[in-house]
Write a protein that holds these residues in place. Structure first.
Motif, PDB file in Angstrom:
ATOM      1  N   GLY A  93      12.199  29.065 -13.135  1.00 36.79           N
ATOM      2  CA  GLY A  93      10.466  28.981 -13.558  1.00 36.79           C
ATOM      3  C   GLY A  93      10.496  29.101 -15.219  1.00 36.79           C
ATOM      4  O   GLY A  93      11.374  28.217 -15.704  1.00 36.79           O
ATOM      5  N   GLN A  94       9.323  29.324 -15.485  1.00 36.09           N
ATOM      6  CA  GLN A  94       9.108  29.054 -17.052  1.00 36.09           C
ATOM      7  C   GLN A  94       9.809  30.130 -17.751  1.00 36.09           C
ATOM      8  O   GLN A  94       9.551  31.325 -17.551  1.00 36.09           O
ATOM      9  CB  GLN A  94       7.564  29.077 -17.177  1.00 36.09           C
ATOM     10  CG  GLN A  94       7.433  28.998 -18.784  1.00 36.09           C
ATOM     11  CD  GLN A  94       5.903  28.498 -19.056  1.00 36.09           C
ATOM     12  OE1 GLN A  94       5.740  27.279 -18.768  1.00 36.09           O
ATOM     13  NE2 GLN A  94       5.327  29.076 -19.530  1.00 36.09           N
ATOM     14  N   VAL A 128       9.741  25.060 -17.850  1.00 41.29           N
ATOM     15  CA  VAL A 128       9.822  25.305 -16.706  1.00 41.29           C
ATOM     16  C   VAL A 128      11.343  24.799 -16.565  1.00 41.29           C
ATOM     17  O   VAL A 128      11.555  23.533 -16.930  1.00 41.29           O
ATOM     18  CB  VAL A 128       9.020  24.722 -15.737  1.00 41.29           C
ATOM     19  CG1 VAL A 128       9.443  24.796 -14.165  1.00 41.29           C
ATOM     20  CG2 VAL A 128       7.635  25.408 -15.900  1.00 41.29           C
ATOM     21  N   THR A 147      12.151  21.034 -17.806  1.00 42.84           N
ATOM     22  CA  THR A 147      11.274  20.185 -17.830  1.00 42.84           C
ATOM     23  C   THR A 147      10.228  20.370 -18.838  1.00 42.84           C
ATOM     24  O   THR A 147      10.655  20.087 -20.245  1.00 42.84           O
ATOM     25  CB  THR A 147      10.585  19.860 -16.473  1.00 42.84           C
ATOM     26  OG1 THR A 147       9.861  21.088 -16.046  1.00 42.84           O
ATOM     27  CG2 THR A 147      11.676  19.638 -15.480  1.00 42.84           C
ATOM     28  N   ASN A 149       6.471  22.876 -20.492  1.00 40.82           N
ATOM     29  CA  ASN A 149       5.738  23.931 -20.356  1.00 40.82           C
ATOM     30  C   ASN A 149       4.590  23.916 -19.422  1.00 40.82           C
ATOM     31  O   ASN A 149       4.010  22.755 -18.876  1.00 40.82           O
ATOM     32  CB  ASN A 149       4.955  24.181 -21.838  1.00 40.82           C
ATOM     33  CG  ASN A 149       4.053  25.273 -21.838  1.00 40.82           C
ATOM     34  OD1 ASN A 149       3.028  25.197 -21.622  1.00 40.82           O
ATOM     35  ND2 ASN A 149       4.753  26.278 -22.384  1.00 40.82           N
ATOM     36  N   PHE A 150       4.299  24.959 -18.953  1.00 39.40           N
ATOM     37  CA  PHE A 150       3.214  24.981 -17.697  1.00 39.40           C
ATOM     38  C   PHE A 150       2.308  24.224 -18.076  1.00 39.40           C
ATOM     39  O   PHE A 150       1.520  23.614 -17.172  1.00 39.40           O
ATOM     40  CB  PHE A 150       2.705  26.529 -17.996  1.00 39.40           C
ATOM     41  CG  PHE A 150       2.947  27.276 -16.598  1.00 39.40           C
ATOM     42  CD1 PHE A 150       4.009  27.792 -16.030  1.00 39.40           C
ATOM     43  CD2 PHE A 150       1.696  27.477 -15.999  1.00 39.40           C
ATOM     44  CE1 PHE A 150       4.114  28.630 -14.888  1.00 39.40           C
ATOM     45  CE2 PHE A 150       1.777  28.485 -14.727  1.00 39.40           C
ATOM     46  CZ  PHE A 150       2.904  28.839 -14.233  1.00 39.40           C
ATOM     47  N   LEU A 153       2.653  20.612 -17.765  1.00 37.51           N
ATOM     48  CA  LEU A 153       3.077  20.064 -16.401  1.00 37.51           C
ATOM     49  C   LEU A 153       1.886  20.082 -15.578  1.00 37.51           C
ATOM     50  O   LEU A 153       1.804  19.518 -14.429  1.00 37.51           O
ATOM     51  CB  LEU A 153       4.079  21.157 -15.500  1.00 37.51           C
ATOM     52  CG  LEU A 153       5.552  21.131 -16.105  1.00 37.51           C
ATOM     53  CD1 LEU A 153       6.099  22.298 -15.574  1.00 37.51           C
ATOM     54  CD2 LEU A 153       6.212  19.685 -16.045  1.00 37.51           C
ATOM     55  N   ASP A 156       0.574  15.047 -14.195  1.00 35.71           N
ATOM     56  CA  ASP A 156       1.551  14.627 -13.145  1.00 35.71           C
ATOM     57  C   ASP A 156       2.585  13.453 -14.111  1.00 35.71           C
ATOM     58  O   ASP A 156       3.510  13.000 -13.423  1.00 35.71           O
ATOM     59  CB  ASP A 156       1.245  14.097 -11.945  1.00 35.71           C
ATOM     60  CG  ASP A 156       0.480  12.685 -11.974  1.00 35.71           C
ATOM     61  OD1 ASP A 156       0.003  12.393 -13.310  1.00 35.71           O
ATOM     62  OD2 ASP A 156      -0.045  12.173 -11.097  1.00 35.71           O
ATOM     63  N   GLU A 157       2.155  13.057 -15.214  1.00 36.40           N
ATOM     64  CA  GLU A 157       3.034  12.279 -15.922  1.00 36.40           C
ATOM     65  C   GLU A 157       4.244  12.974 -16.905  1.00 36.40           C
ATOM     66  O   GLU A 157       4.842  12.046 -17.423  1.00 36.40           O
ATOM     67  CB  GLU A 157       2.134  11.300 -16.864  1.00 36.40           C
ATOM     68  CG  GLU A 157       0.964  10.501 -15.988  1.00 36.40           C
ATOM     69  CD  GLU A 157       0.518   9.257 -16.817  1.00 36.40           C
ATOM     70  OE1 GLU A 157       0.707   9.260 -18.117  1.00 36.40           O
ATOM     71  OE2 GLU A 157      -0.400   8.573 -16.266  1.00 36.40           O
ATOM     72  N   ALA A 158       3.994  14.224 -16.760  1.00 35.52           N
ATOM     73  CA  ALA A 158       5.083  14.827 -17.607  1.00 35.52           C
ATOM     74  C   ALA A 158       6.528  14.937 -16.830  1.00 35.52           C
ATOM     75  O   ALA A 158       6.461  15.438 -15.862  1.00 35.52           O
ATOM     76  CB  ALA A 158       4.639  16.418 -17.692  1.00 35.52           C
ATOM     77  N   ILE A 161      12.743  15.711 -19.941  1.00 40.04           N
ATOM     78  CA  ILE A 161      13.890  16.720 -19.566  1.00 40.04           C
ATOM     79  C   ILE A 161      14.750  17.218 -20.530  1.00 40.04           C
ATOM     80  O   ILE A 161      14.937  16.494 -21.467  1.00 40.04           O
ATOM     81  CB  ILE A 161      14.487  16.004 -18.416  1.00 40.04           C
ATOM     82  CG1 ILE A 161      15.101  17.002 -17.532  1.00 40.04           C
ATOM     83  CG2 ILE A 161      15.575  15.073 -18.594  1.00 40.04           C
ATOM     84  CD1 ILE A 161      15.138  16.791 -15.922  1.00 40.04           C
ATOM     85  N   ASP A 191       8.640   9.405 -20.168  1.00 35.09           N
ATOM     86  CA  ASP A 191       7.218   8.631 -20.116  1.00 35.09           C
ATOM     87  C   ASP A 191       6.227   9.295 -21.063  1.00 35.09           C
ATOM     88  O   ASP A 191       5.160   8.810 -21.309  1.00 35.09           O
ATOM     89  CB  ASP A 191       6.618   8.744 -18.753  1.00 35.09           C
ATOM     90  CG  ASP A 191       7.474   8.090 -17.568  1.00 35.09           C
ATOM     91  OD1 ASP A 191       8.273   7.149 -18.029  1.00 35.09           O
ATOM     92  OD2 ASP A 191       7.074   8.453 -16.254  1.00 35.09           O
TER      93      ASP A 191
END
Lengths: 372, 372, 372
Positions: A93-94, A128, A147, A149-150, A153, A156-158, A161, A191
């Motif tokens: 989770g975050q 997260v 990955t 941050n909330f 995210l 959808d391009e985030a 990593i 990306d």
């Protein structure tokens, strides 16, 4: 049991506790008069306003979920599912990615209104991910893959990593607690390569002006290293950190390495009081004689030197030498009042004054805080 | 009593319980390489992050109020005042309008990461309204009048209105639970007539790309019909639905009727485990031998065929034939981990590949879930 | 103890209670047909959807923190840290600044769907600040210094500052409760001088249309005065207020003074019921015989004349004479249903009809309410 708020539990291993905090700040930022900015001078704000819950589930599972509404919008802070098995703990989770001693210490328990300048400048934040932690005696190891941050995210391009790790050695000799730690961090923007900036407010959050600021430039990868040390002995504590962040740029451009660090010392004037410490972080101050018990609470003074250099390899973000002092009164458990003064010397500041880009800024701040 | 979180109650009829859930998803969407879209490939997100409360008030009254902050903004889910009198129950506020068996089943208890494609494509969502429910033995009838969703109602021009009804017959023969249901829906857009679109993500929510999508066209009225059937027997369950939605267009334009439906089957490998069922919805899986009791929790596999046709009467939104499999591990009550694979065949997809608009997309997803 | 929700406490002085409320409104606004506005006619909305907590900390400290998500965005309402010492109470954080009897009375306990027109028109709202309150016998004095609202403070340029004070004399003669009060307010806009407008909805919140509206003009300072009076005797109550607001304009422009006020009376038809009153505010109605106790709850009717004049010194915002009636059914503690009718006469309305700017608007509204 009561921990600010009631913790309700069963003998079979269930537990539940609400949690939250309120922090109100007011302050003044005094910069050279030639800088015209309504965001300077007197200001007030809600620094943090959080509400959440935490609980345990039989079998070693647990959760924590908290949101912050301080800017009248919802920001998720911790939101995790955990599993504990003996000395090992797993988290999904975050959550914080093991960046720095002070970043990992709750904002309820830090020594000044704001953490050291490098912690925000280098973009430390909850992300997260999945992490593991192993604690054995005086030794703590933490590591995870994260990955974004909330907030990021929601696009959808985030798909950035990162990998993060930290080790802490925290022996106790007599009544003296020692803390020695180091951390490493690596993050690939994927990306989302593109405009990044490294910057920091002048030791208070009420203003949005950053005198130290690299401005935007393209970053594809970040690598950073941190060292941590502290000693706590009775009413006294001394702590310090150093952190190096290398920003990798595309196409053969020179890669700047920024540096930040601080040294601080604090002392309690009230008898029997000391700073809390637990599992590699500073913890809560519990006054020896609270106001409700006929005492005066705990009174602590702190001083700090806070350095940040955001100029390297052709990027000129500026350099900060900050001299800070704070006074913290904890009249009762879970209530705290702070006064904070900072004298900041900027070189090559990102905001120009009539006299140029080398000048000083004086900042006074106050906070009222309650948590549960 | 404890239901994930403590339910505090009094003998006079008061009760109060906090509630919430966290769902973390990660996955990959593999579409033809000729489709350039950073929103495909690997992604992660917080699928749901909810916090709320529910309670009872003496005299038959009750309330439920929950918000979701998964996109770092607040979305209200259930927010109702209820009144129960014997077999009848009345509800005012934002709640589900009796659209489909799977839509009404909590996201905590569904068999795959996402519900069948038609449930989002046809715009099922909670709306503000007044409804009544009558339950007698094996028979359940539900009906209500609804305006719009919380979010849409923040505009003072929102005055769409709809009627929704559903009946369920749910007899038990021996240990076998049967479910047969049907629902009808009618909704007039009123002043909000205008651009509507019907579309769906590829079996995972981390991407915002919809390969099946009618695009915007003007709709003045929606009429829809649904059929539901299921059987649960020990470790096995089979379920299916079919739903037809007619979108009425202004000025004599042809009115398309879209169709979606699915058939799924599931099986528990762990002894004594079965899917929950209660009052016309699937309910919680409670592992027969949880990890905390020395067991391995409950392990379930599911397969599904999920069909959606959004092409009719000159509107070409595409057709989907999806073949799906999932594995669900419930190590303890209120904790769940899922793996999900989907192979989706699109015809006349809304997104063009180099090879045209007929292609396949493969989706892999995983979820960690906790609720209370 | 139970106060809608459980209040958990310890003998050492800790306490914790969740709190919240839901209010659903539906209504119609009937204006002259020549006014084309989709925001008129039938509408529904969530008026308030709040969730929060409050608690006590040994030593006299306490906190309250509540957020409202009615517009699908978070708005912080009360968020305070308090300290009580005998008859004195100190508050820091966002709270009401002592503007008017009805504004200070909770929206749960007011006599009509909306408060009197002047309370919104004059911009009464919670603001961040520090205040003190002293209560001795029948006498209450309140005063504080306030900056801005949470929402405005998210800008670092917000540095408006105000002073607010209120005194109340509230003697009891036999069973009759008297209330006499007065308040003064002063606010300097500082760097935020600029476009202000004074306006009000037509006695219901579902529409965003304001028939009475000064439009934007530059204001540097606000000064206002209010008078309050009420008497409660058994099933009957009568209350009234008058409030004057002077808006100071820059550069020698004439300074308008706006005026608003109301007189209302209410009566309970059900035996033994009466309006609550506590510490200078109306309080909760607790039905003498609730539905859960075999009774019919409490039934109350109210009438009100609500006047507002926003035209002065060259500013033409319009004048309102509103005649209102309401019926309130409280079937059980913490549950309430309301019907509300308003006939409003506008002169020099801000919205033009074919017949000009003098016309009447009729408003019907209904509310379902639950709190805890």
């Amino acid at each position: 049991t009561w921990k600010g708020a009631p913790q309700i539990s069963t003998s079979s291993g269930w537990s539940f506790k609400p949690r939250g905090r309120l922090q109100y700040d007011a302050g003044t930022v005094n910069a050279p008069g030639s800088i015209v900015d309504n965001g300077l001078g007197f200001q007030s704000e809600i620094r943090r306003a959080r509400l959440g819950v935490q609980g345990d589930i039989p079998g070693g599972f647990g959760y924590k979920f908290e949101v912050d509404v301080a800017d009248n919008e919802v920001v998720v802070t911790d939101a995790v599912l955990t599993y504990k098995d003996g000395a090992a703990k797993f988290t999904v989770g975050q959550h914080n990615n093991f960046q720095s001693f002070e970043e990992l210490t709750s904002s309820l328990h830090i020594s000044f209104l704001e953490r050291a300048a490098f912690t925000d400048a280098f973009g430390f934040q909850r992300r997260v991910g999945v992490s593991g932690e192993y604690k054995s005696g005086d030794f703590l190891a933490q590591g995870g893959v994260f990955t974004s941050n909330f907030d990021d995210l929601s696009s959808d391009e985030a798909n950035a990593i990162g990998l993060d790790g930290r080790v802490v050695f925290m022996p106790k000799t007599g009544d003296t607690q020692w803390h020695l730690g180091g951390s490493v961090h690596w993050r690939d923007m994927n990306d989302q390569s593109g405009a990044m900036r490294y910057r920091q407010r002048p030791a208070i959050h009420t203003t949005d002006t950053r005198f130290i600021n690299t401005g935007n430039f393209t970053v594809t990868r970040e690598t950073s290293y941190g060292l941590e040390a502290a000693v706590l002995s009775g009413p006294l504590h001394v702590a310090g950190e150093a952190h190096w962040l290398k920003a990798t740029r595309p196409g053969g451009l020179a890669n700047p390495t920024f540096f930040g660090g601080y040294v601080e010392a604090g002392y309690f004037f009230t008898k029997g009081d000391s700073r809390g410490y637990k599992s590699g972080k500073f913890d809560r101050v519990k006054p020896n004689a609270a106001v409700g018990d006929g005492g005066a609470g705990a009174l602590q003074a702190n001083v700090r030197f806070d350095y940040l250099d955001l100029s390297d390899a052709g990027i000129i973000g500026g350099t900060q030498n900050a001299y800070q002092a704070s006074l913290i009164w904890t009249p009762a458990d879970y209530v705290r009042f702070m006064l904070n003064y900072s004298h900041i010397e900027y070189d090559n500041a990102a905001v120009s004054a009539a006299s140029g880009n080398n000048y000083t800024v004086d900042v006074f701040g106050a906070r009222a805080q309650v948590d549960f």
